[in-house]
Design an enzyme around this catalytic site. Structure first.
Site, PDB file in Angstrom:
ATOM      1  N   LYS A  22       0.848  -1.206   0.000  1.00 34.54           N
ATOM      2  CA  LYS A  22       0.000   0.000   0.000  1.00 34.54           C
ATOM      3  C   LYS A  22       0.878   1.249   0.000  1.00 34.54           C
ATOM      4  O   LYS A  22       0.658   2.179  -0.764  1.00 34.54           O
ATOM      5  CB  LYS A  22      -0.886   0.033   1.244  1.00 34.54           C
ATOM      6  CG  LYS A  22      -1.553   1.375   1.498  1.00 34.54           C
ATOM      7  CD  LYS A  22      -2.419   1.396   2.726  1.00 34.54           C
ATOM      8  CE  LYS A  22      -1.672   1.741   3.973  1.00 34.54           C
ATOM      9  NZ  LYS A  22      -1.393   3.167   4.188  1.00 34.54           N
ATOM     10  N   ASN A  23       1.913   1.246   0.864  1.00 33.92           N
ATOM     11  CA  ASN A  23       2.700   2.467   1.038  1.00 33.92           C
ATOM     12  C   ASN A  23       3.714   2.686  -0.069  1.00 33.92           C
ATOM     13  O   ASN A  23       4.482   3.639  -0.032  1.00 33.92           O
ATOM     14  CB  ASN A  23       3.368   2.472   2.414  1.00 33.92           C
ATOM     15  CG  ASN A  23       2.321   2.629   3.511  1.00 33.92           C
ATOM     16  OD1 ASN A  23       1.167   2.949   3.227  1.00 33.92           O
ATOM     17  ND2 ASN A  23       2.704   2.349   4.734  1.00 33.92           N
ATOM     18  N   CYS A 117      -4.794  12.480  12.428  1.00 32.83           N
ATOM     19  CA  CYS A 117      -5.612  11.257  12.507  1.00 32.83           C
ATOM     20  C   CYS A 117      -5.383  10.694  13.907  1.00 32.83           C
ATOM     21  O   CYS A 117      -4.740  11.309  14.749  1.00 32.83           O
ATOM     22  CB  CYS A 117      -5.205  10.274  11.418  1.00 32.83           C
ATOM     23  SG  CYS A 117      -3.585   9.573  11.694  1.00 32.83           S
ATOM     24  N   ARG A 122       0.383  14.693  12.493  1.00 30.48           N
ATOM     25  CA  ARG A 122       0.853  14.400  11.135  1.00 30.48           C
ATOM     26  C   ARG A 122       0.929  15.659  10.272  1.00 30.48           C
ATOM     27  O   ARG A 122       0.262  15.799   9.255  1.00 30.48           O
ATOM     28  CB  ARG A 122      -0.007  13.321  10.496  1.00 30.48           C
ATOM     29  CG  ARG A 122      -0.029  12.080  11.382  1.00 30.48           C
ATOM     30  CD  ARG A 122      -0.658  10.912  10.757  1.00 30.48           C
ATOM     31  NE  ARG A 122       0.217  10.329   9.732  1.00 30.48           N
ATOM     32  CZ  ARG A 122      -0.140   9.241   9.025  1.00 30.48           C
ATOM     33  NH1 ARG A 122      -1.306   8.702   9.215  1.00 30.48           N
ATOM     34  NH2 ARG A 122       0.670   8.760   8.108  1.00 30.48           N
ATOM     35  N   ASP A 310       4.518   0.612  12.015  1.00 33.52           N
ATOM     36  CA  ASP A 310       3.257   0.012  11.559  1.00 33.52           C
ATOM     37  C   ASP A 310       3.056  -1.403  12.069  1.00 33.52           C
ATOM     38  O   ASP A 310       1.961  -1.953  11.968  1.00 33.52           O
ATOM     39  CB  ASP A 310       3.188   0.016  10.019  1.00 33.52           C
ATOM     40  CG  ASP A 310       3.109   1.423   9.466  1.00 33.52           C
ATOM     41  OD1 ASP A 310       3.343   1.601   8.264  1.00 33.52           O
ATOM     42  OD2 ASP A 310       2.840   2.363  10.249  1.00 33.52           O
ATOM     43  N   ARG A 402      -8.776  -0.239   4.242  1.00 30.85           N
ATOM     44  CA  ARG A 402      -7.986   0.760   3.520  1.00 30.85           C
ATOM     45  C   ARG A 402      -6.641   0.167   3.113  1.00 30.85           C
ATOM     46  O   ARG A 402      -6.083   0.539   2.084  1.00 30.85           O
ATOM     47  CB  ARG A 402      -7.732   1.971   4.421  1.00 30.85           C
ATOM     48  CG  ARG A 402      -8.912   2.881   4.649  1.00 30.85           C
ATOM     49  CD  ARG A 402      -8.472   4.091   5.430  1.00 30.85           C
ATOM     50  NE  ARG A 402      -7.211   4.572   4.905  1.00 30.85           N
ATOM     51  CZ  ARG A 402      -6.291   5.187   5.651  1.00 30.85           C
ATOM     52  NH1 ARG A 402      -6.495   5.367   6.928  1.00 30.85           N
ATOM     53  NH2 ARG A 402      -5.165   5.608   5.106  1.00 30.85           N
TER      54      ARG A 402
END
Ligand code: EPZ
Length: 424
Positions: A22-23, A117, A122, A310, A402
């Site tokens: 994803k990243n 978030c 952030r 993460d 997500r």
């Protein structure tokens, strides 16, 4: 609201195929803005965030062809709009990764402020510091909660930029902006994550001249124009770590396929410290925690190549089940212990002090109604639910969808007693 129900599942066993990262795919898609030719991105995971990024690109004027599964062909023939859609930016803060390419290609970008978030404020100050260093005018329009970035008439000019923190997003945004700047840009104290290297590889295929990506000093020599390319996304190292932990927490054994061991060294090292058997095989990473006396260990998150933030919450879920106390230190984000409350609902008995969590360990977790407080915390709750007595009901699972492709399906394939339910 959809929920995930997880029942105590016993040791998981089998093999799982890791999807594209994803990243990585998000900045790769943003980079397609830099050329008017078609870029083909292969190995694209089916994620909500990928859909949001496709919408961002379409809004700017890109033609997106995603008829073939796992492949996106994007062509920004001409930029028709230079303002990011607020609702998309709110949904996915990685939308800001389109600022650098828009600035380089179009000379102007208006971006609603992404806002914080659950894991932290952030800010994007380092991104903006980089754009200013390249000669852009940056107006932070607080009233309308947006930032307007404009390149000079003559375009951007390379410069040396020191990042006060090795920010992944800022490194990626500045690297993309610098590809079309006049002269050379040096990013000092750059992020070294594998996703940075994947992005630099794509950009160089497009004709950019980037050196030393993956080190803390990246050199970008600006070029006139970039062209299309074909590129395959690297596997997701965070999904890899998540499924390695699924074997560990359930005391099962799983072969994690399509994984790059070089991208998960801290996770391999830490699982071995807990006496989990981890073998790197030609077909993947084999994790075996069956019939082994596991021991506690401490973890401290750091920018790559340190232990990945993460994986902090999924690893913490695992540590609650291992005999002995562990200390978990979170140094990357200021508020990434939201999952502690949820794990404590299951009997984890964790205490926190600033950025340090004390995990007593040796717990027999019990099923409870819990929330996914962020993408990775959601994964942590699924892992905890696999070994908790009874049923664990996880709400706010849109976070999970997500960033993890076919998450429930992959766990079912390993023998997990898990299902997704739609509830109003
Ligand atoms: C990327 O976020 C990832 N997201 C995150 O993954 C990951 O946790 C993070 O890198 C760290 O590895 C994507 O790649 C889409 P940062 P990013 O800029 O780029 C501070 C997930 O679960 N900072 O490296 O936003 C910031 O506040 C997500 O997949 C500034 O102060 O992370 C944070 O404390 C979560 N000013 C620290 O740096 C800035 O301008 C790390 O942020 C930028 C960042």
């Amino acid at each position: 609201m959809a929920k995930i129900l997880v029942n105590s599942s016993g040791p998981l066993h089998g093999e799982v195929e890791i999807s594209g990262a994803k990243n990585s795919v998000l900045p790769l898609l943003a980079a397609t803005i830099l050329t008017d030719q078609t870029c083909t991105i292969e190995g694209v995971p089916d994620l909500v965030d990928v859909n949001v990024m496709k919408e961002m690109l379409t809004n700017y004027g890109s033609d997106i062809d995603d008829r073939e599964k796992g492949v996106i062909r994007a062509a920004m023939k001409e930029v028709r709009c230079c303002e990011g859609k607020a609702e998309l930016v709110q949904e996915m803060r990685a939308s800001v990764f389109t600022m650098g390419p828009m600035l380089a290609r179009h000379g102007k970008v208006i971006m609603p402020m992404p806002g914080g978030c659950t894991i932290g404020k952030r800010p994007i100050d380092l991104h903006l510091k980089g754009f200013r260093a390249l000669g852009a005018d940056v107006v932070e329009d607080g009233e309308n909660e947006r930032v307007i970035v404009t390149a000079p008439e003559e375009g951007l000019t390379g410069d040396a930029i020191y990042l006060d923190f090795p920010s992944v997003g800022a490194t990626e945004n500045i690297m993309m902006a610098a590809t079309l700047a006049k002269g050379t840009t040096i990013i000092e104290n750059a992020a070294k994550e594998p996703e940075i290297i994947d992005l630099a590889n794509l950009l160089n295929k497009m004709g950019a001249r980037i050196k030393y990506a993956g080190t803390d000093m990246i050199r970008i020599e600006g070029v006139e124009k970039l062209s299309g390319c074909i590129h395959n996304v690297i596997p997701d190292r965070i999904e890899t770590g998540t499924f390695m932990l699924a074997a560990a927490i359930t005391r099962g054994d799983i072969l994690v396929k399509n994984a790059l061991p070089g991208h998960v060294r801290p996770i391999i090292a830490k699982l071995k410290e807990c006496n989990v058997d981890v073998e790197v095989l030609p077909e993947g990473i084999y994790v075996d925690a069956r019939n082994r006396e596991l021991v506690a260990t401490d973890i401290k998150t750091l920018p790559y190549p340190g232990f990945p933030t993460d994986i902090q919450s999924p690893f913490m879920a695992f540590l609650t089940t291992v005999k002995g106390q562990s200390i978990v230190r979170e140094t990357v984000f200021e508020n990434r212990f939201m999952h502690v409350v949820e794990l404590n609902r299951m009997g984890a008995d964790i205490s926190t002090e600033n950025r340090e969590a004390i995990v007593p360990g040796g717990k027999k977790l019990k099923g409870a109604k819990v929330r996914a407080t962020d993408l990775r915390a959601g994964a942590a709750m699924v892992l905890a639910g696999l070994v908790a007595k009874g049923t664990t009901e996880i709400s706010e699972i849109y976070h999970i969808e997500r960033g993890y492709e076919n998450f429930v399906g992959k766990f079912k394939g390993l023998g997990a007693d898990i299902m997704k339910i739609e509830q109003d």
